[in-house]
Design a protein around this motif. Structure first.
Motif, short mmCIF file in Angstrom:
data_model
loop_
_atom_site.label_atom_id
_atom_site.label_comp_id
_atom_site.label_asym_id
_atom_site.label_seq_id
_atom_site.Cartn_x
_atom_site.Cartn_y
_atom_site.Cartn_z
N ARG A 66 3.58 -11.13 -0.72
CA ARG A 66 3.53 -11.81 0.21
C ARG A 66 4.98 -12.81 0.50
O ARG A 66 5.51 -12.58 1.54
CB ARG A 66 2.49 -13.10 0.02
CG ARG A 66 2.32 -13.61 1.32
CD ARG A 66 1.08 -14.76 1.29
NE ARG A 66 1.60 -15.76 0.50
CZ ARG A 66 0.62 -17.00 0.09
NH1 ARG A 66 -0.65 -16.99 0.50
NH2 ARG A 66 1.45 -18.20 -0.47
N GLY A 69 8.92 -10.57 -0.04
CA GLY A 69 9.48 -9.43 1.22
C GLY A 69 9.72 -8.29 0.69
O GLY A 69 10.19 -7.33 1.34
N LEU A 93 11.27 -7.68 4.08
CA LEU A 93 10.16 -7.47 5.10
C LEU A 93 9.48 -8.99 5.23
O LEU A 93 9.69 -9.82 4.35
CB LEU A 93 9.36 -6.51 4.74
CG LEU A 93 9.83 -5.10 4.48
CD1 LEU A 93 8.76 -4.12 4.16
CD2 LEU A 93 10.46 -4.73 5.99
N GLN A 94 8.78 -9.09 6.45
CA GLN A 94 7.90 -10.42 6.70
C GLN A 94 6.70 -10.60 5.90
O GLN A 94 5.69 -9.86 6.55
CB GLN A 94 8.14 -10.84 7.97
CG GLN A 94 7.42 -12.00 8.32
CD GLN A 94 7.51 -12.61 9.64
OE1 GLN A 94 7.18 -11.67 10.57
NE2 GLN A 94 7.39 -13.94 9.91
N MET A 95 6.53 -10.99 4.89
CA MET A 95 5.27 -11.00 4.22
C MET A 95 4.53 -9.66 4.20
O MET A 95 3.33 -9.26 4.58
CB MET A 95 4.24 -12.11 4.79
CG MET A 95 4.57 -13.34 4.88
SD MET A 95 3.73 -14.45 5.92
CE MET A 95 4.28 -16.05 5.65
N PRO A 96 4.99 -8.70 3.47
CA PRO A 96 4.51 -7.31 3.69
C PRO A 96 3.10 -7.11 2.45
O PRO A 96 3.43 -6.49 1.59
CB PRO A 96 5.79 -6.45 2.90
CG PRO A 96 6.38 -7.13 2.30
CD PRO A 96 6.42 -8.67 2.72
N ASN A 97 2.34 -7.97 2.53
CA ASN A 97 1.16 -7.96 1.70
C ASN A 97 0.52 -6.68 1.64
O ASN A 97 0.04 -6.21 0.48
CB ASN A 97 0.44 -9.15 1.97
CG ASN A 97 -0.78 -9.39 1.07
OD1 ASN A 97 -0.82 -10.21 0.15
ND2 ASN A 97 -1.81 -8.93 1.39
N GLU A 110 3.24 -5.93 7.79
CA GLU A 110 4.02 -7.16 7.85
C GLU A 110 3.08 -8.14 8.77
O GLU A 110 1.98 -7.85 9.09
CB GLU A 110 5.53 -7.12 8.48
CG GLU A 110 6.31 -6.32 7.89
CD GLU A 110 7.61 -6.23 8.12
OE1 GLU A 110 8.51 -7.13 7.89
OE2 GLU A 110 7.77 -5.46 9.14
N THR A 132 7.63 2.54 13.09
CA THR A 132 6.77 1.37 13.44
C THR A 132 5.53 2.04 14.18
O THR A 132 5.70 2.61 15.02
CB THR A 132 7.61 0.70 14.65
OG1 THR A 132 8.48 0.02 13.80
CG2 THR A 132 6.72 -0.63 15.13
N ASP A 139 2.35 -13.09 15.71
CA ASP A 139 3.56 -13.45 15.02
C ASP A 139 3.38 -14.79 14.53
O ASP A 139 4.08 -15.05 13.30
CB ASP A 139 4.89 -13.33 15.60
CG ASP A 139 4.78 -14.44 16.88
OD1 ASP A 139 3.86 -15.13 17.06
OD2 ASP A 139 5.90 -14.61 17.42
N THR A 141 2.38 -17.04 11.14
CA THR A 141 2.52 -16.74 9.82
C THR A 141 1.44 -17.55 8.95
O THR A 141 0.97 -17.18 7.89
CB THR A 141 3.87 -17.27 9.32
OG1 THR A 141 4.14 -18.61 9.52
CG2 THR A 141 5.12 -16.42 9.78
N TRP A 145 -0.37 -12.96 6.86
CA TRP A 145 -0.30 -11.92 5.87
C TRP A 145 -1.51 -11.17 5.90
O TRP A 145 -2.83 -11.56 5.94
CB TRP A 145 0.08 -12.27 4.28
CG TRP A 145 -1.12 -13.45 3.86
CD1 TRP A 145 -2.24 -13.13 3.17
CD2 TRP A 145 -0.84 -14.87 4.07
NE1 TRP A 145 -2.69 -14.39 2.72
CE2 TRP A 145 -2.12 -15.34 3.27
CE3 TRP A 145 0.00 -15.80 4.73
CZ2 TRP A 145 -2.32 -16.79 3.06
CZ3 TRP A 145 -0.02 -17.05 4.53
CH2 TRP A 145 -1.34 -17.60 3.72
#
Length: 370
Positions: A66, A69, A93-97, A110, A132, A139, A141, A145
């Motif tokens: 999370r 990244g 990456l942005q929160m690649p949970n 993401e 993608t 978007d 946050t 996640w």
């Protein structure tokens, strides 16, 4: 000279092996308690922020994060149930949970998009540029996640958490579980009124979706409960933000709609335990009484005056309905001190079960032996 050199190196190798073993052992908090016959050991260390897990066709364990990244590939080449290498396959990456695997490709979620890494197990140290799949998610946050998995219908399920503690958002995508085709097309809402689910699975016999949901905050230490829900079909509403648990109206929104409009949870879980990953146990290693039962990773409370959670729980089913809720493994919280935070579960081909811990940056393996 060779025998002499070997004699000199052998103690050094033994020292290094012992040091590595001790280092791994320190990742596992002492005093984790399990039912008789079960044991727990470190499967992999040095996995900072380890969150959701997915197993590749070739046995590679993929792990999302999370806050770090990064996405990792954890490899056990010799099959001794201890990872040989942890490889970073994506970073920045942005929160690649969320991670999911299908047809040789790794899907990574993401906050606002889902990516795909093709033929990934053949290219762990030289990952391809991601494709993608869909970049149309919100978007925000807060609860942004995502946990993702492919369902028995072949669709990828992607939740969109509420962007708040409790609110009624105009954007209908918030507080839902969505689904789409593997190529990102036909994105639709499957379930509504879901505040924040970070774990779901499908019943092995009925094919019905079950999922955890985190209850709202600031209604006191004991309200509301986290939930385990069942969605036998698309189009159902599970109550958020209007009602919580089986019969708790929200102080702000509860008067807007009657409780009968919504599906109650199958099981009320502990209040603020942060129930995240869940799995039906489909292996054969554990005793028969655990087959097709639900294990839940409870990440643990963050704002309760007395901490709760930080454990693995078990929900037993009878006739495909939840009938009991009990502790299976505990000890990550001891004397008020948090020593680990379970996040996700993964049933392995041999029937053992992996547990990710984002506080310790480790993955544990739970096994059973008579």
């Amino acid at each position: 000279m060779r025998p002499f050199r070997f004699r000199w190196l052998l103690p050094q190798l033994l020292f290094l092996a012992t040091a590595a073993s001790c280092s791994a052992a320190r990742l596992l908090p002492a005093g984790i308690t399990l039912p008789p016959g079960f044991s727990i050991a470190v499967y992999a260390g040095k996995v900072p922020g380890a969150r959701s897990m997915a197993l590749g066709a070739g046995g590679t364990l993929f792990v999302g994060t999370r806050d770090a990244g990064k996405v990792y590939a954890v490899v056990d080449r010799n099959g001794d149930h201890v990872a040989d290498e942890v490889i970073t396959i994506a970073s920045g990456l942005q929160m690649p949970n969320g991670v999911a695997f299908r047809n040789g490709s790794l899907y990574v979620a993401e906050v606002s998009r889902v990516l795909r890494y093709d033929n990934i197990e053949a290219r762990l140290k030289n990952p391809p540029r991601p494709v993608t799949v869909n970049a149309s998610f919100p978007d925000k946050t807060h609860h942004g996640w995502k946990f993702i998995r492919f369902g028995p219908d072949g669709k990828l399920y992607v939740p969109v958490g509420a962007p708040c503690n409790v609110c009624e958002e105009k954007d209908p995508r918030f507080a839902t579980i969505m689904r789409m085709d593997p190529d990102g097309s036909h994105l639709e809402i499957f379930a509504r009124g879901v505040r924040n689910t970070v774990g779901f699975d499908w019943h092995p016999r009925t094919g019905e979706l079950w999922f955890t949901d985190n209850g709202r905050d600031w209604m006191g230490d004991d309200l509301p409960p986290d939930e385990l829900n069942r969605a036998p079909r698309a189009g159902l509403h599970f109550g958020f933000p209007f009602w919580h648990g089986r019969d708790i109206p929200d102080p702000t929104y509860g008067k807007k709609r009657p409780r009968s409009d919504f599906v109650p949870p199958e099981m009320e879980l502990g209040p603020h335990v942060a129930a995240l990953g869940m799995r039906f146990y489909t292996g054969t290693m554990f005793p028969g009484g655990y087959r097709n039962q639900i294990f839940i990773a409870e990440h643990g409370s963050w704002n309760r005056s007395v901490r709760i959670g930080y454990r693995i729980t078990l929900v037993r089913l009878k006739g495909d309905r939840a009938v009991s809720y009990e502790t299976f493994a505990e000890g990550w919280l001891r004397d008020g001190t948090v020593r680990g935070r379970p996040v996700d579960l993964q049933v392995m081909p041999d029937g053992s079960m992996l547990v990710s811990d984002d506080k310790a940056g480790a993955i544990y393996r739970i096994s059973y032996r008579k």
